[in-house]
Design a protein around this motif. Structure first.
Motif, PDB file in Angstrom:
ATOM      1  N   ASP A 176     -19.902  66.781  25.880  1.00 28.59           N
ATOM      2  CA  ASP A 176     -19.696  68.186  26.649  1.00 28.59           C
ATOM      3  C   ASP A 176     -18.504  68.246  27.511  1.00 28.59           C
ATOM      4  N   ALA A 177     -17.707  66.938  27.460  1.00 27.31           N
ATOM      5  CA  ALA A 177     -16.821  66.853  28.781  1.00 27.31           C
ATOM      6  C   ALA A 177     -15.549  67.068  27.806  1.00 27.31           C
ATOM      7  N   LEU A 178     -14.613  67.791  28.619  1.00 29.66           N
ATOM      8  CA  LEU A 178     -13.201  67.737  28.336  1.00 29.66           C
ATOM      9  C   LEU A 178     -12.532  66.970  29.052  1.00 29.66           C
ATOM     10  N   VAL A 179     -11.669  66.057  28.510  1.00 33.50           N
ATOM     11  CA  VAL A 179     -10.698  64.840  29.019  1.00 33.50           C
ATOM     12  C   VAL A 179      -9.422  65.420  28.781  1.00 33.50           C
ATOM     13  N   PHE A 180      -8.558  65.225  30.007  1.00 34.81           N
ATOM     14  CA  PHE A 180      -7.068  65.604  30.202  1.00 34.81           C
ATOM     15  C   PHE A 180      -6.284  64.476  30.645  1.00 34.81           C
ATOM     16  N   ALA A 181      -5.035  64.150  30.347  1.00 36.64           N
ATOM     17  CA  ALA A 181      -4.394  63.340  31.172  1.00 36.64           C
ATOM     18  C   ALA A 181      -3.518  64.312  32.004  1.00 36.64           C
ATOM     19  N   THR A 182      -2.757  63.680  32.970  1.00 39.17           N
ATOM     20  CA  THR A 182      -2.086  64.457  34.132  1.00 39.17           C
ATOM     21  C   THR A 182      -1.360  63.428  34.790  1.00 39.17           C
ATOM     22  N   VAL A 183      -0.045  64.046  35.274  1.00 37.83           N
ATOM     23  CA  VAL A 183       0.718  63.376  36.171  1.00 37.83           C
ATOM     24  C   VAL A 183       1.048  63.785  37.454  1.00 37.83           C
ATOM     25  N   VAL A 185      -1.976  66.117  41.804  1.00 34.57           N
ATOM     26  CA  VAL A 185      -1.789  65.862  40.160  1.00 34.57           C
ATOM     27  C   VAL A 185      -1.505  67.217  39.662  1.00 34.57           C
ATOM     28  N   GLY A 186      -1.220  67.595  38.442  1.00 33.20           N
ATOM     29  CA  GLY A 186      -1.037  68.713  37.921  1.00 33.20           C
ATOM     30  C   GLY A 186       0.397  69.154  37.638  1.00 33.20           C
TER      31      GLY A 186
END
Length: 452
Positions: free
Chosen positions: A68-75, A56-57
């Motif tokens: 408290d969580a950070l949520v990201f989308a990735t490909v 990923v990344g």
């Protein structure tokens, strides 16, 4: 010498100011709690007993805070591949798992961990796509030769994508960008391809998708769109990774790489020149864009990276202002500005974007070769991530005494390495990358000042 009280006070203030000016960094290594990996049962499978790590990344997009969580989308990009020698004058790549499908995933950062999960294979109405190169003859084809791990030529794929960036579409899905076409692709939240846009074919040309300026077909092979972002007004900006190589003549000297603006509602396109740090590199082609992120309708963040004249890697984040930049489209009709030096650009009235350095990732301790994903969490906090290249690399085995580099050989597409047209005993195997290169590293960086 003992300092007087006033001097002590000044020293303390200067010390506090110095500390306040330093970015604050939270560092994570992305893990896969669901055991996600890429299957590999090829010739060198014993080197990868657990398969290949997911890579990923290639792109990163902050989605939301969830408590408290950070949520990201990735490909991911096109899949596990490795460099191999040329086939004639054409570049070649070894695809360890030719059936790999690029993935959309979620990264959740909480309690000191960054975990990737919820993989969705990119697909269209015909099913999952592949990461294999486009057929030769199509506009946007890289003309790379795809090889198996035994150096047998693989088929090309008209539906193949090499995804490299991600940004929201404002409707619950995403826009992705790709290095092949180069394409920009609209997908839904499950990874289904809704629309695809690429260089508009001209008379005598055949294309997979259209709607974007024809000139970007001159991107260097495997150097198409590397970053993408959605501006607040809905325009999509996609960044060509490196200088265009128009008619094979401009990649080494062009002063800029292109930022392509596309309005999904009207189809209108514009192009701006991002001025690379030309004087730093041995050749202009060595500069690479990592990713871009919109700040407002005129400004964006941009990663510029690449090896300098001394082959020292650099990874810098700039604020780029497009407000005074010329639309290159009208100038292309006369002569593409890539043929101009700085003085000629000025004489033609061509203004490139303005830029200002925000942070030097190397000075913060970044050791990965590239930062390929970047996103904005708030107006003072960014996140960056590398692509681990699926944790594999090529190894030249039993090389000739006078030919120790892969470039000293060619491939014949039938399983052999050759020199001067003659088959040799030398082989290329696949082996794991060492840490930290084999890891996906995610940094959350709080900058000293807001990006207002």
């Amino acid at each position: 010498m003992k300092l007087k009280p006033f001097a002590l006070l000044l020293t303390s203030l200067f010390s506090l100011a110095s500390q306040a000016a330093e970015p604050q960094i939270d560092r994570y290594v992305v893990t896969f709690p669901q055991g996600d990996h890429v299957e590999y049962k090829g010739t060198y499978a014993e080197n990868f007993p657990n398969g290949l790590p997911v890579g990923v990344g290639s792109g990163l997009q902050f989605v939301r805070k969830d408590g408290d969580a950070l949520v990201f989308a990735t490909v991911t990009d096109r899949g596990p591949n490795a460099d191999s020698p040329k086939s004639g004058k054409k570049d070649s790549k070894i695809f360890a798992n030719p059936k790999f499908t690029p993935l959309l995933m979620t990264i959740r950062v909480v309690d000191g961990k960054a975990e990737a999960s919820d993989a969705h294979a990119l697909h269209d109405e015909n099913g999952p796509i592949s990461g294999l190169p486009l057929p030769e003859g199509l506009i946007g084809a890289t003309n790379e030769i795809a090889l198996s791990d035994t150096l047998q030529q693989l088929p090309s794929d008209k539906r193949g994508l090499d995804t490299e960036g991600i940004t929201p579409d404002g409707k619950g899905g995403y826009w992705l960008c790709d290095e092949y076409g180069p394409f920009i692709i609209n997908i839904d939240s499950n990874g289904k391809i809704l629309k695809k846009h690429g260089p508009q074919a001209e008379q005598g040309e055949q294309g997979v998708a259209g709607g974007l300026p024809n000139i970007i077909k001159w991107r260097q092979a495997n150097r198409g769109f590397e970053g993408i972002t959605r501006m607040p007004d809905g325009r999509i900006i996609a960044a060509v990774q490196s200088t265009l190589d128009i008619d094979g003549k401009t990649k080494n000297t062009a002063q800029f790489t292109r930022l392509v603006s596309f309005n999904p509602e009207t189809g209108k396109t514009e192009m701006y020149g991002y001025p690379i740090d030309v004087e730093v590199y041995k050749k202009a082609k060595d500069a690479k864009i990592g990713d871009i992120v919109a700040l407002d309708n005129n400004r964006l963040l941009l990663i510029e990276q690449g090896g300098d004249k001394n082959k020292v890697m650099r990874n810098l984040v700039y604020v780029v202002d497009l407000s005074q930049a010329s639309d290159l489209s009208s100038f292309d009709k006369e002569k593409a500005p890539e043929f101009d030096d700085a003085a000629q650009l000025k004489a033609r009235g061509i203004k490139l974007a303005e830029k200002k350095e925000v942070v030097d990732l190397r000075k913060l301790g970044w050791q990965q070769e590239k930062a390929e994903g970047m996103t904005l969490i708030d107006n003072q906090t960014i996140a960056v991530i590398n692509d681990n290249d699926f944790g594999l690399q090529p190894l030249l085995e039993n090389p000739d005494a006078d030919a120790k580099k892969a470039d000293d050989y060619e491939v014949d597409g039938k399983g052999h390495l050759t020199r001067d047209g003659k088959e040799v005993a030398t082989k290329i195997s696949l082996k794991p990358l060492e840490k930290p290169e084999s890891q996906n590293e995610l940094w959350v960086i709080k900058l000293p000042e807001a990006l207002n």
